[in-house]
Design an enzyme around this catalytic site. Sequence first.
Site, PDB file in Angstrom:
ATOM      1  N   SER A  29       0.791  -1.024  -0.095  1.00 24.62           N
ATOM      2  CA  SER A  29      -0.031   0.151  -0.065  1.00 24.62           C
ATOM      3  C   SER A  29       0.921   1.253  -0.020  1.00 24.62           C
ATOM      4  O   SER A  29       1.800   1.376  -0.865  1.00 24.62           O
ATOM      5  CB  SER A  29      -0.949  -0.146   1.270  1.00 24.62           C
ATOM      6  OG  SER A  29      -1.883   0.727   1.061  1.00 24.62           O
ATOM      7  N   ARG A  38     -11.754   6.391  10.182  1.00 29.29           N
ATOM      8  CA  ARG A  38     -11.123   5.128  10.071  1.00 29.29           C
ATOM      9  C   ARG A  38     -12.158   4.068   9.789  1.00 29.29           C
ATOM     10  O   ARG A  38     -11.894   3.161   9.202  1.00 29.29           O
ATOM     11  CB  ARG A  38     -10.589   4.930  11.655  1.00 29.29           C
ATOM     12  CG  ARG A  38     -10.114   3.474  11.786  1.00 29.29           C
ATOM     13  CD  ARG A  38      -8.803   3.238  11.023  1.00 29.29           C
ATOM     14  NE  ARG A  38      -8.000   2.084  11.456  1.00 29.29           N
ATOM     15  CZ  ARG A  38      -7.094   1.636  10.738  1.00 29.29           C
ATOM     16  NH1 ARG A  38      -6.460   2.015   9.697  1.00 29.29           N
ATOM     17  NH2 ARG A  38      -6.488   0.534  11.087  1.00 29.29           N
ATOM     18  N   ASP A  49      -9.050  -6.906  -4.299  1.00 32.98           N
ATOM     19  CA  ASP A  49      -8.579  -5.517  -3.612  1.00 32.98           C
ATOM     20  C   ASP A  49      -9.254  -4.304  -4.633  1.00 32.98           C
ATOM     21  O   ASP A  49      -9.210  -4.279  -5.665  1.00 32.98           O
ATOM     22  CB  ASP A  49      -7.011  -5.281  -3.603  1.00 32.98           C
ATOM     23  CG  ASP A  49      -6.601  -4.126  -3.062  1.00 32.98           C
ATOM     24  OD1 ASP A  49      -7.394  -3.210  -2.753  1.00 32.98           O
ATOM     25  OD2 ASP A  49      -5.451  -3.953  -2.994  1.00 32.98           O
ATOM     26  N   HIS A  96      -7.948  -5.575   0.110  1.00 33.49           N
ATOM     27  CA  HIS A  96      -6.736  -4.851   0.304  1.00 33.49           C
ATOM     28  C   HIS A  96      -5.976  -5.320   1.313  1.00 33.49           C
ATOM     29  O   HIS A  96      -4.524  -5.193   1.225  1.00 33.49           O
ATOM     30  CB  HIS A  96      -7.067  -3.237   0.539  1.00 33.49           C
ATOM     31  CG  HIS A  96      -5.825  -2.425   0.168  1.00 33.49           C
ATOM     32  ND1 HIS A  96      -5.056  -2.146  -0.665  1.00 33.49           N
ATOM     33  CD2 HIS A  96      -5.315  -1.392   1.498  1.00 33.49           C
ATOM     34  CE1 HIS A  96      -4.119  -1.359  -0.529  1.00 33.49           C
ATOM     35  NE2 HIS A  96      -4.383  -0.920   0.924  1.00 33.49           N
ATOM     36  N   ASP A  97      -6.603  -5.583   2.582  1.00 35.64           N
ATOM     37  CA  ASP A  97      -5.674  -6.158   3.827  1.00 35.64           C
ATOM     38  C   ASP A  97      -5.089  -7.347   3.595  1.00 35.64           C
ATOM     39  O   ASP A  97      -4.111  -7.631   4.495  1.00 35.64           O
ATOM     40  CB  ASP A  97      -6.895  -6.436   4.893  1.00 35.64           C
ATOM     41  CG  ASP A  97      -7.137  -5.025   5.867  1.00 35.64           C
ATOM     42  OD1 ASP A  97      -6.176  -4.103   5.590  1.00 35.64           O
ATOM     43  OD2 ASP A  97      -7.840  -5.353   6.568  1.00 35.64           O
TER      44      ASP A  97
END
Lengths: 377, 377
Positions: B155, B225, B318, B351-352
Amino acid sequence: MSGESLGIVETRIVTVFDRDDPLRMRSGATLAPVEVAYETYGELNSDATNAVYICHALTGDAHAAGFHEGDTRPGWWDNMIGPGRPIDTDRWFVVASNILGGCRGTTGPSSLNPATGEPYALDFPLLDMADFVEVHRALARRLGIRSFAAVVGGSLGGMQVLQWALSHPAEMGRALIFAASSRLTAQNIAFSAVGRQAIMRDSGFSEGKFLTRGTSPSKGLSVARMMAHITYLSEEAFQEKFGRSAQGGELSPNFGIDFAVESYLEHQGQRFLSRFDPLSYLYLTRVMDYFDPFADPHVIDALAADPVRFLVVSFDTDWRFSTEHSRRIVRHLEGSRVPTSFREIHSPWGHDSFLLEIDDYHATVRAFLDRAAEELA
Amino acid sequence: MSGESLGIVETRIVTVFDRDDPLRMRSGATLAPVEVAYETYGELNSDATNAVYICHALTGDAHAAGFHEGDTRPGWWDNMIGPGRPIDTDRWFVVASNILGGCRGTTGPSSLNPATGEPYALDFPLLDMADFVEVHRALARRLGIRSFAAVVGGSLGGMQVLQWALSHPAEMGRALIFAASSRLTAQNIAFSAVGRQAIMRDSGFSEGKFLTRGTSPSKGLSVARMMAHITYLSEEAFQEKFGRSAQGGELSPNFGIDFAVESYLEHQGQRFLSRFDPLSYLYLTRVMDYFDPFADPHVIDALAADPVRFLVVSFDTDWRFSTEHSRRIVRHLEGSRVPTSFREIHSPWGHDSFLLEIDDYHATVRAFLDRAAEELA
């Protein structure tokens, strides 16, 4: 654009439930009075068989088409409704109303609670999709309409159409459901929840009593709206409209508005404040989270006995309620042999497509309603 | 899980720029002092050829692996780094540092401004990806490392790797870039912008001076967040983890936390407050928005003359930085004949995924570093 705009129209308000005959809600609560803001376009025929009901989406209102006196912009679905338009007011008598819990003339959480003389705020009862439908039905009775040739809506509007068709199929001939869902995903609920948190955590929210306390969660509401707008457009639409271009000709790094896309979101957030109520935003989004009609395996029984013809439309770049959401509705309907037409329309614009003039989409709606007209003739 | 954890590790802090030798930033500003928090794992060999640098993502820190004394949870990339792990500390000397502008030991906007004796707040200079790299390089000099066998990051970490490789290719043998982007899309920038707006519109933000005014934009930071977390997981991961299940056994409609996904987001938002600084969030996200190295057609010239071997990895679900972002990096590298391996890894987690132990991913990293080790031997 096919057809023309209706010209000058106006919103009326009627009381559909009062203390002697309150709205009995799905939750068990009662509510009175309930006023409804609505508009009508075209003429109701003598046997009241040519009526079409329009259900609006999250932030819509009763002003679906034509112009209010002095306005330069028409109603939100003016490209769809009017003489010669896909929902042709030369043929159909069109009714559009503001939703229960809304903030554009229909009773909602910012209306005065007769028990206290102050706005309901969070004392307003939680709503269910079926409550929206009961209020639409009450308005229809007032207007002398027992059955609609068609009921039409996109997004949250389409969810109302589905609910109405499932619970009172005898009241409509055709159901037109665009870019809707019969059950939100976890990601859908997540976006919805974060939007509400942005509002409720704004210090101006004052536990919902901001109207009487003279504060406002306007910053939270604009953040919620900005976030929601990201989900209304496809990634490619954002890229095509804005790309990485600068708002002011050239990028000059800062924390304010530098990219054009930031300016767009800021504008959308700001403009929303003048026309929408934070409490309505909470109440209406929450109804969508809980909507899950097919969780009841018998929900479709009445519809199987008294069929409604469905048109279900999705848009291929809609990632808020993707085609899979529409397919799920279609699977349930076809599983019970309900006559259903399904079309996935190509459009680069994502979820917002249902509001736009897209030839293939408009032609599909027009053709589906033409068949309804032939049946009436 | 292959390999073992490192056991007890600790973070150290070193001053890499001071008043006599300030950091000269891309914007023209200078900054001093600059302290860097870092950790090292494994042993540097005698000719200092076995070093690997880890660049962290937006909310990471220098504590990439092993355990701090008394902790029950290891560093954020403990599954990747350790004896026998893909980045094998039996072979490699691993350096991980907190990023410039961060809030975990390295100088950032909440550090004291020596000119005023108060936190910089918004007087901290705007950052550029190249500034992050200059601070990494200064730390490397302090540690006696002139060149890294590999520089690795996911990232925002991968974006630092790319910038470093482009501007100082002689300083690394291999570049490993996971789930990164060389240019954010309008939608990426939109999410980034709304997150910042949630923070800056919080009345506790106090024009950035919240540290001295005793306020806090903690509500805005938690909303930012929560929203970001929606983009870190794929839609299917959300559905699989949470679906529509209730947090407390059964759904009971309200405006608080009812669905499990709401509880997850609330928890993520809340937990973030104890470890992250709102100002760092603004500064670091903004660097990503502006990052666009290939806009300069000559940026790749140095790399063509002094090749780095690249491994570019994307994850198929992602949607924050989709495979298309990685392909764009690969196209630019291959267009200049830079040796590049590209792998799209299947993973349901979005994405994680770059943080998770996924066999195919870890095997790919291990094999790529094995070849680096063979070249050194």
